[in-house]
Design an enzyme around this catalytic site. Structure first.
Site, PDB file in Angstrom:
ATOM      1  N   ARG A   1      -2.866  27.688 -10.165  1.00 65.53           N
ATOM      2  CA  ARG A   1      -1.966  27.465 -11.307  1.00 65.53           C
ATOM      3  C   ARG A   1      -1.957  25.974 -11.685  1.00 65.53           C
ATOM      4  O   ARG A   1      -2.459  25.570 -12.723  1.00 65.53           O
ATOM      5  CB  ARG A   1      -0.542  27.954 -10.938  1.00 65.53           C
ATOM      6  CG  ARG A   1       0.374  28.163 -12.129  1.00 65.53           C
ATOM      7  CD  ARG A   1       1.030  26.908 -12.603  1.00 65.53           C
ATOM      8  NE  ARG A   1       1.749  26.203 -11.531  1.00 65.53           N
ATOM      9  CZ  ARG A   1       2.190  24.973 -11.634  1.00 65.53           C
ATOM     10  NH1 ARG A   1       2.011  24.285 -12.746  1.00 65.53           N
ATOM     11  NH2 ARG A   1       2.792  24.385 -10.623  1.00 65.53           N
ATOM     12  N   ASP A   2      -1.439  25.157 -10.809  1.00 73.60           N
ATOM     13  CA  ASP A   2      -1.295  23.720 -11.076  1.00 73.60           C
ATOM     14  C   ASP A   2      -2.666  23.077 -11.321  1.00 73.60           C
ATOM     15  O   ASP A   2      -2.798  22.164 -12.144  1.00 73.60           O
ATOM     16  CB  ASP A   2      -0.620  23.067  -9.852  1.00 73.60           C
ATOM     17  CG  ASP A   2       0.133  21.794 -10.189  1.00 73.60           C
ATOM     18  OD1 ASP A   2      -0.181  21.181 -11.216  1.00 73.60           O
ATOM     19  OD2 ASP A   2       1.013  21.403  -9.405  1.00 73.60           O
TER      20      ASP A   2
ATOM     21  N   HIS B   1       6.492  18.700  -2.953  1.00 67.88           N
ATOM     22  CA  HIS B   1       5.317  18.875  -3.825  1.00 67.88           C
ATOM     23  C   HIS B   1       4.870  17.471  -4.252  1.00 67.88           C
ATOM     24  O   HIS B   1       5.382  16.907  -5.212  1.00 67.88           O
ATOM     25  CB  HIS B   1       5.739  19.732  -5.030  1.00 67.88           C
ATOM     26  CG  HIS B   1       4.639  20.026  -6.008  1.00 67.88           C
ATOM     27  ND1 HIS B   1       4.206  21.306  -6.277  1.00 67.88           N
ATOM     28  CD2 HIS B   1       3.892  19.213  -6.791  1.00 67.88           C
ATOM     29  CE1 HIS B   1       3.245  21.264  -7.187  1.00 67.88           C
ATOM     30  NE2 HIS B   1       3.037  20.006  -7.522  1.00 67.88           N
TER      31      HIS B   1
ATOM     32  N   HIS C   1       2.097  14.499  -5.349  1.00 69.44           N
ATOM     33  CA  HIS C   1       0.838  14.211  -6.035  1.00 69.44           C
ATOM     34  C   HIS C   1       0.249  12.945  -5.429  1.00 69.44           C
ATOM     35  O   HIS C   1       0.964  12.090  -4.917  1.00 69.44           O
ATOM     36  CB  HIS C   1       1.076  14.037  -7.535  1.00 69.44           C
ATOM     37  CG  HIS C   1       1.226  15.352  -8.259  1.00 69.44           C
ATOM     38  ND1 HIS C   1       0.970  15.503  -9.590  1.00 69.44           N
ATOM     39  CD2 HIS C   1       1.592  16.581  -7.813  1.00 69.44           C
ATOM     40  CE1 HIS C   1       1.169  16.772  -9.942  1.00 69.44           C
ATOM     41  NE2 HIS C   1       1.563  17.442  -8.891  1.00 69.44           N
TER      42      HIS C   1
ATOM     43  N   CYS D   1      -2.087  15.510 -14.309  1.00 70.84           N
ATOM     44  CA  CYS D   1      -0.863  15.474 -15.083  1.00 70.84           C
ATOM     45  C   CYS D   1      -1.194  14.690 -16.338  1.00 70.84           C
ATOM     46  O   CYS D   1      -1.861  13.662 -16.253  1.00 70.84           O
ATOM     47  CB  CYS D   1       0.213  14.775 -14.254  1.00 70.84           C
ATOM     48  SG  CYS D   1       1.816  14.830 -15.044  1.00 70.84           S
TER      49      CYS D   1
ATOM     50  N   ASN E   1      -2.222  17.027  -7.385  1.00 75.05           N
ATOM     51  CA  ASN E   1      -1.632  17.389  -6.103  1.00 75.05           C
ATOM     52  C   ASN E   1      -2.442  16.839  -4.932  1.00 75.05           C
ATOM     53  O   ASN E   1      -3.647  16.644  -5.030  1.00 75.05           O
ATOM     54  CB  ASN E   1      -1.617  18.916  -5.987  1.00 75.05           C
ATOM     55  CG  ASN E   1      -0.960  19.555  -7.180  1.00 75.05           C
ATOM     56  OD1 ASN E   1       0.244  19.636  -7.246  1.00 75.05           O
ATOM     57  ND2 ASN E   1      -1.764  19.980  -8.144  1.00 75.05           N
TER      58      ASN E   1
HETATM   59 ZN    ZN Z   1       1.627  19.485  -8.886  1.00 70.01          ZN
END
Ligand code: ZN
Length: 304
Positions: free
Chosen positions: A16-17, A210, A212, A243, A252
């Protein structure tokens, strides 16, 4: 140093990310193959897709297809990201194919406006409805708070504000709250202090980190979180994901880098490092470019 946990839980968020941040749309069949490879690594939590608007994020327009087709071992808890009630409605047409939802908002007003065009309070009100409905459907709910450790527009984000939002998410039905360092602004001292306060403020809630790796501090922040008693992490195979702000920022922390460090420290994950590396290598072939993970290029530590 405080005592570290014996084992931790890891949620793989790459499908997903990671996939959503690729400039090109990955073929559905390739996504399914990569997710199924991840499912055979021992990972017990995988976020497989997101029910965002296909015109906004075409990279995940095949959410329904992926969710229906992917075959994962029984112990794997499948989660999907749900932006709003409409997204939940779409997902619920496939209710038997997933176990958890993840709903998100930002801790800072400016980032939330930029990301979803709503105030934080408006987002919270919407999420309460979404989580309420999901709970009634027997789904487990995770609320994720982006920019928990700093905002690219506003700078400092008060920990107290983040914890208030987390509390509202818990009141809304979340069993788990994820704290995202969305643009890689967190430092280890800040992380240790934050999670110490979060444990006191949110007893009985699963607290998930979470991080990064935008500025290379991802794993240092993991260690700091471990020291504050965090036992749940989210990461992305191959270090996939980025991002949009700041432009070109890496995403991530890599699942294989995280697992390698934890295993070397004697902390169990139940995940086969070699199998994750193989999945990342397969992703590298699909994308046709080298991925950012360190262990993917260096290989696992070998003690001779
Ligand atoms: Zn992330």
């Amino acid at each position: 140093m405080s005592e570290l946990p014996e084992s931790v839980r890891i949620r793989e968020v790459g499908p997903r990310d990671g996939f959503q941040n690729e400039p090109e749309v990955i073929a559905t069949a390739d996504k399914i193959r990569l997710i199924e490879l991840l499912g055979r690594t021992g990972l017990r939590r995988i976020e497989v897709t997101s029910f965002v608007r296909p015109d906004v994020i075409p990279q995940l327009a095949d959410a329904e297809e992926v969710l229906e087709a992917v075959r994962l071992p029984d112990p794997v808890s499948v989660s999907v990201l749900i932006p709003n009630e409409r997204g939940l409605e779409r997902a619920l047409a496939h209710r038997d194919r997933f176990h958890e939802i993840n709903g998100f908002l930002s801790a800072s007003e400016t980032h939330n406006q930029a990301n979803v065009g709503r105030s934080v309070d408006e987002s919270l009100a919407g999420l309460r409805v979404t989580f309420g409905r999901a709970c009634a459907e027997g789904l487990r709910c995770e609320g994720v708070i982006s920019t928990s450790f700093g905002c690219p527009y506003e700078g400092h984000v008060p920990a107290q504000r983040v914890l208030e939002i987390a509390d509202a998410l818990v009141q809304g039905g979340c069993e788990e709250v994820g704290f995202g360092d969305t643009t890689g602004m967190a430092n280890p001292l800040q992380v240790r202090e934050f999670f110490g306060a979060a444990r006191d403020a949110l007893p009985g809630v699963e607290l998930t980190a979470h991080f990064h790796n935008t500025r290379g501090q991802g794993l240092a922040n993991v260690l700091a979180a471990l020291e504050a008693g965090v036992e749940s992490f989210e990461s992305s195979f191959g270090e996939l994901g980025g991002c949009p702000v700041p432009a070109g920022a890496t995403g991530n922390i890599a699942t294989e880098d995280l697992i390698s460090m934890l295993h070397e420290m004697g902390i169990q994950t139940g995940i086969d490092l070699g199998a994750v590396i193989a999945a990342s290598r397969a992703a590298q072939e699909v994308l046709g470019r080298p991925l950012g993970s360190h262990v993917l290029s260096a290989g696992p530590v070998v003690w001779r």
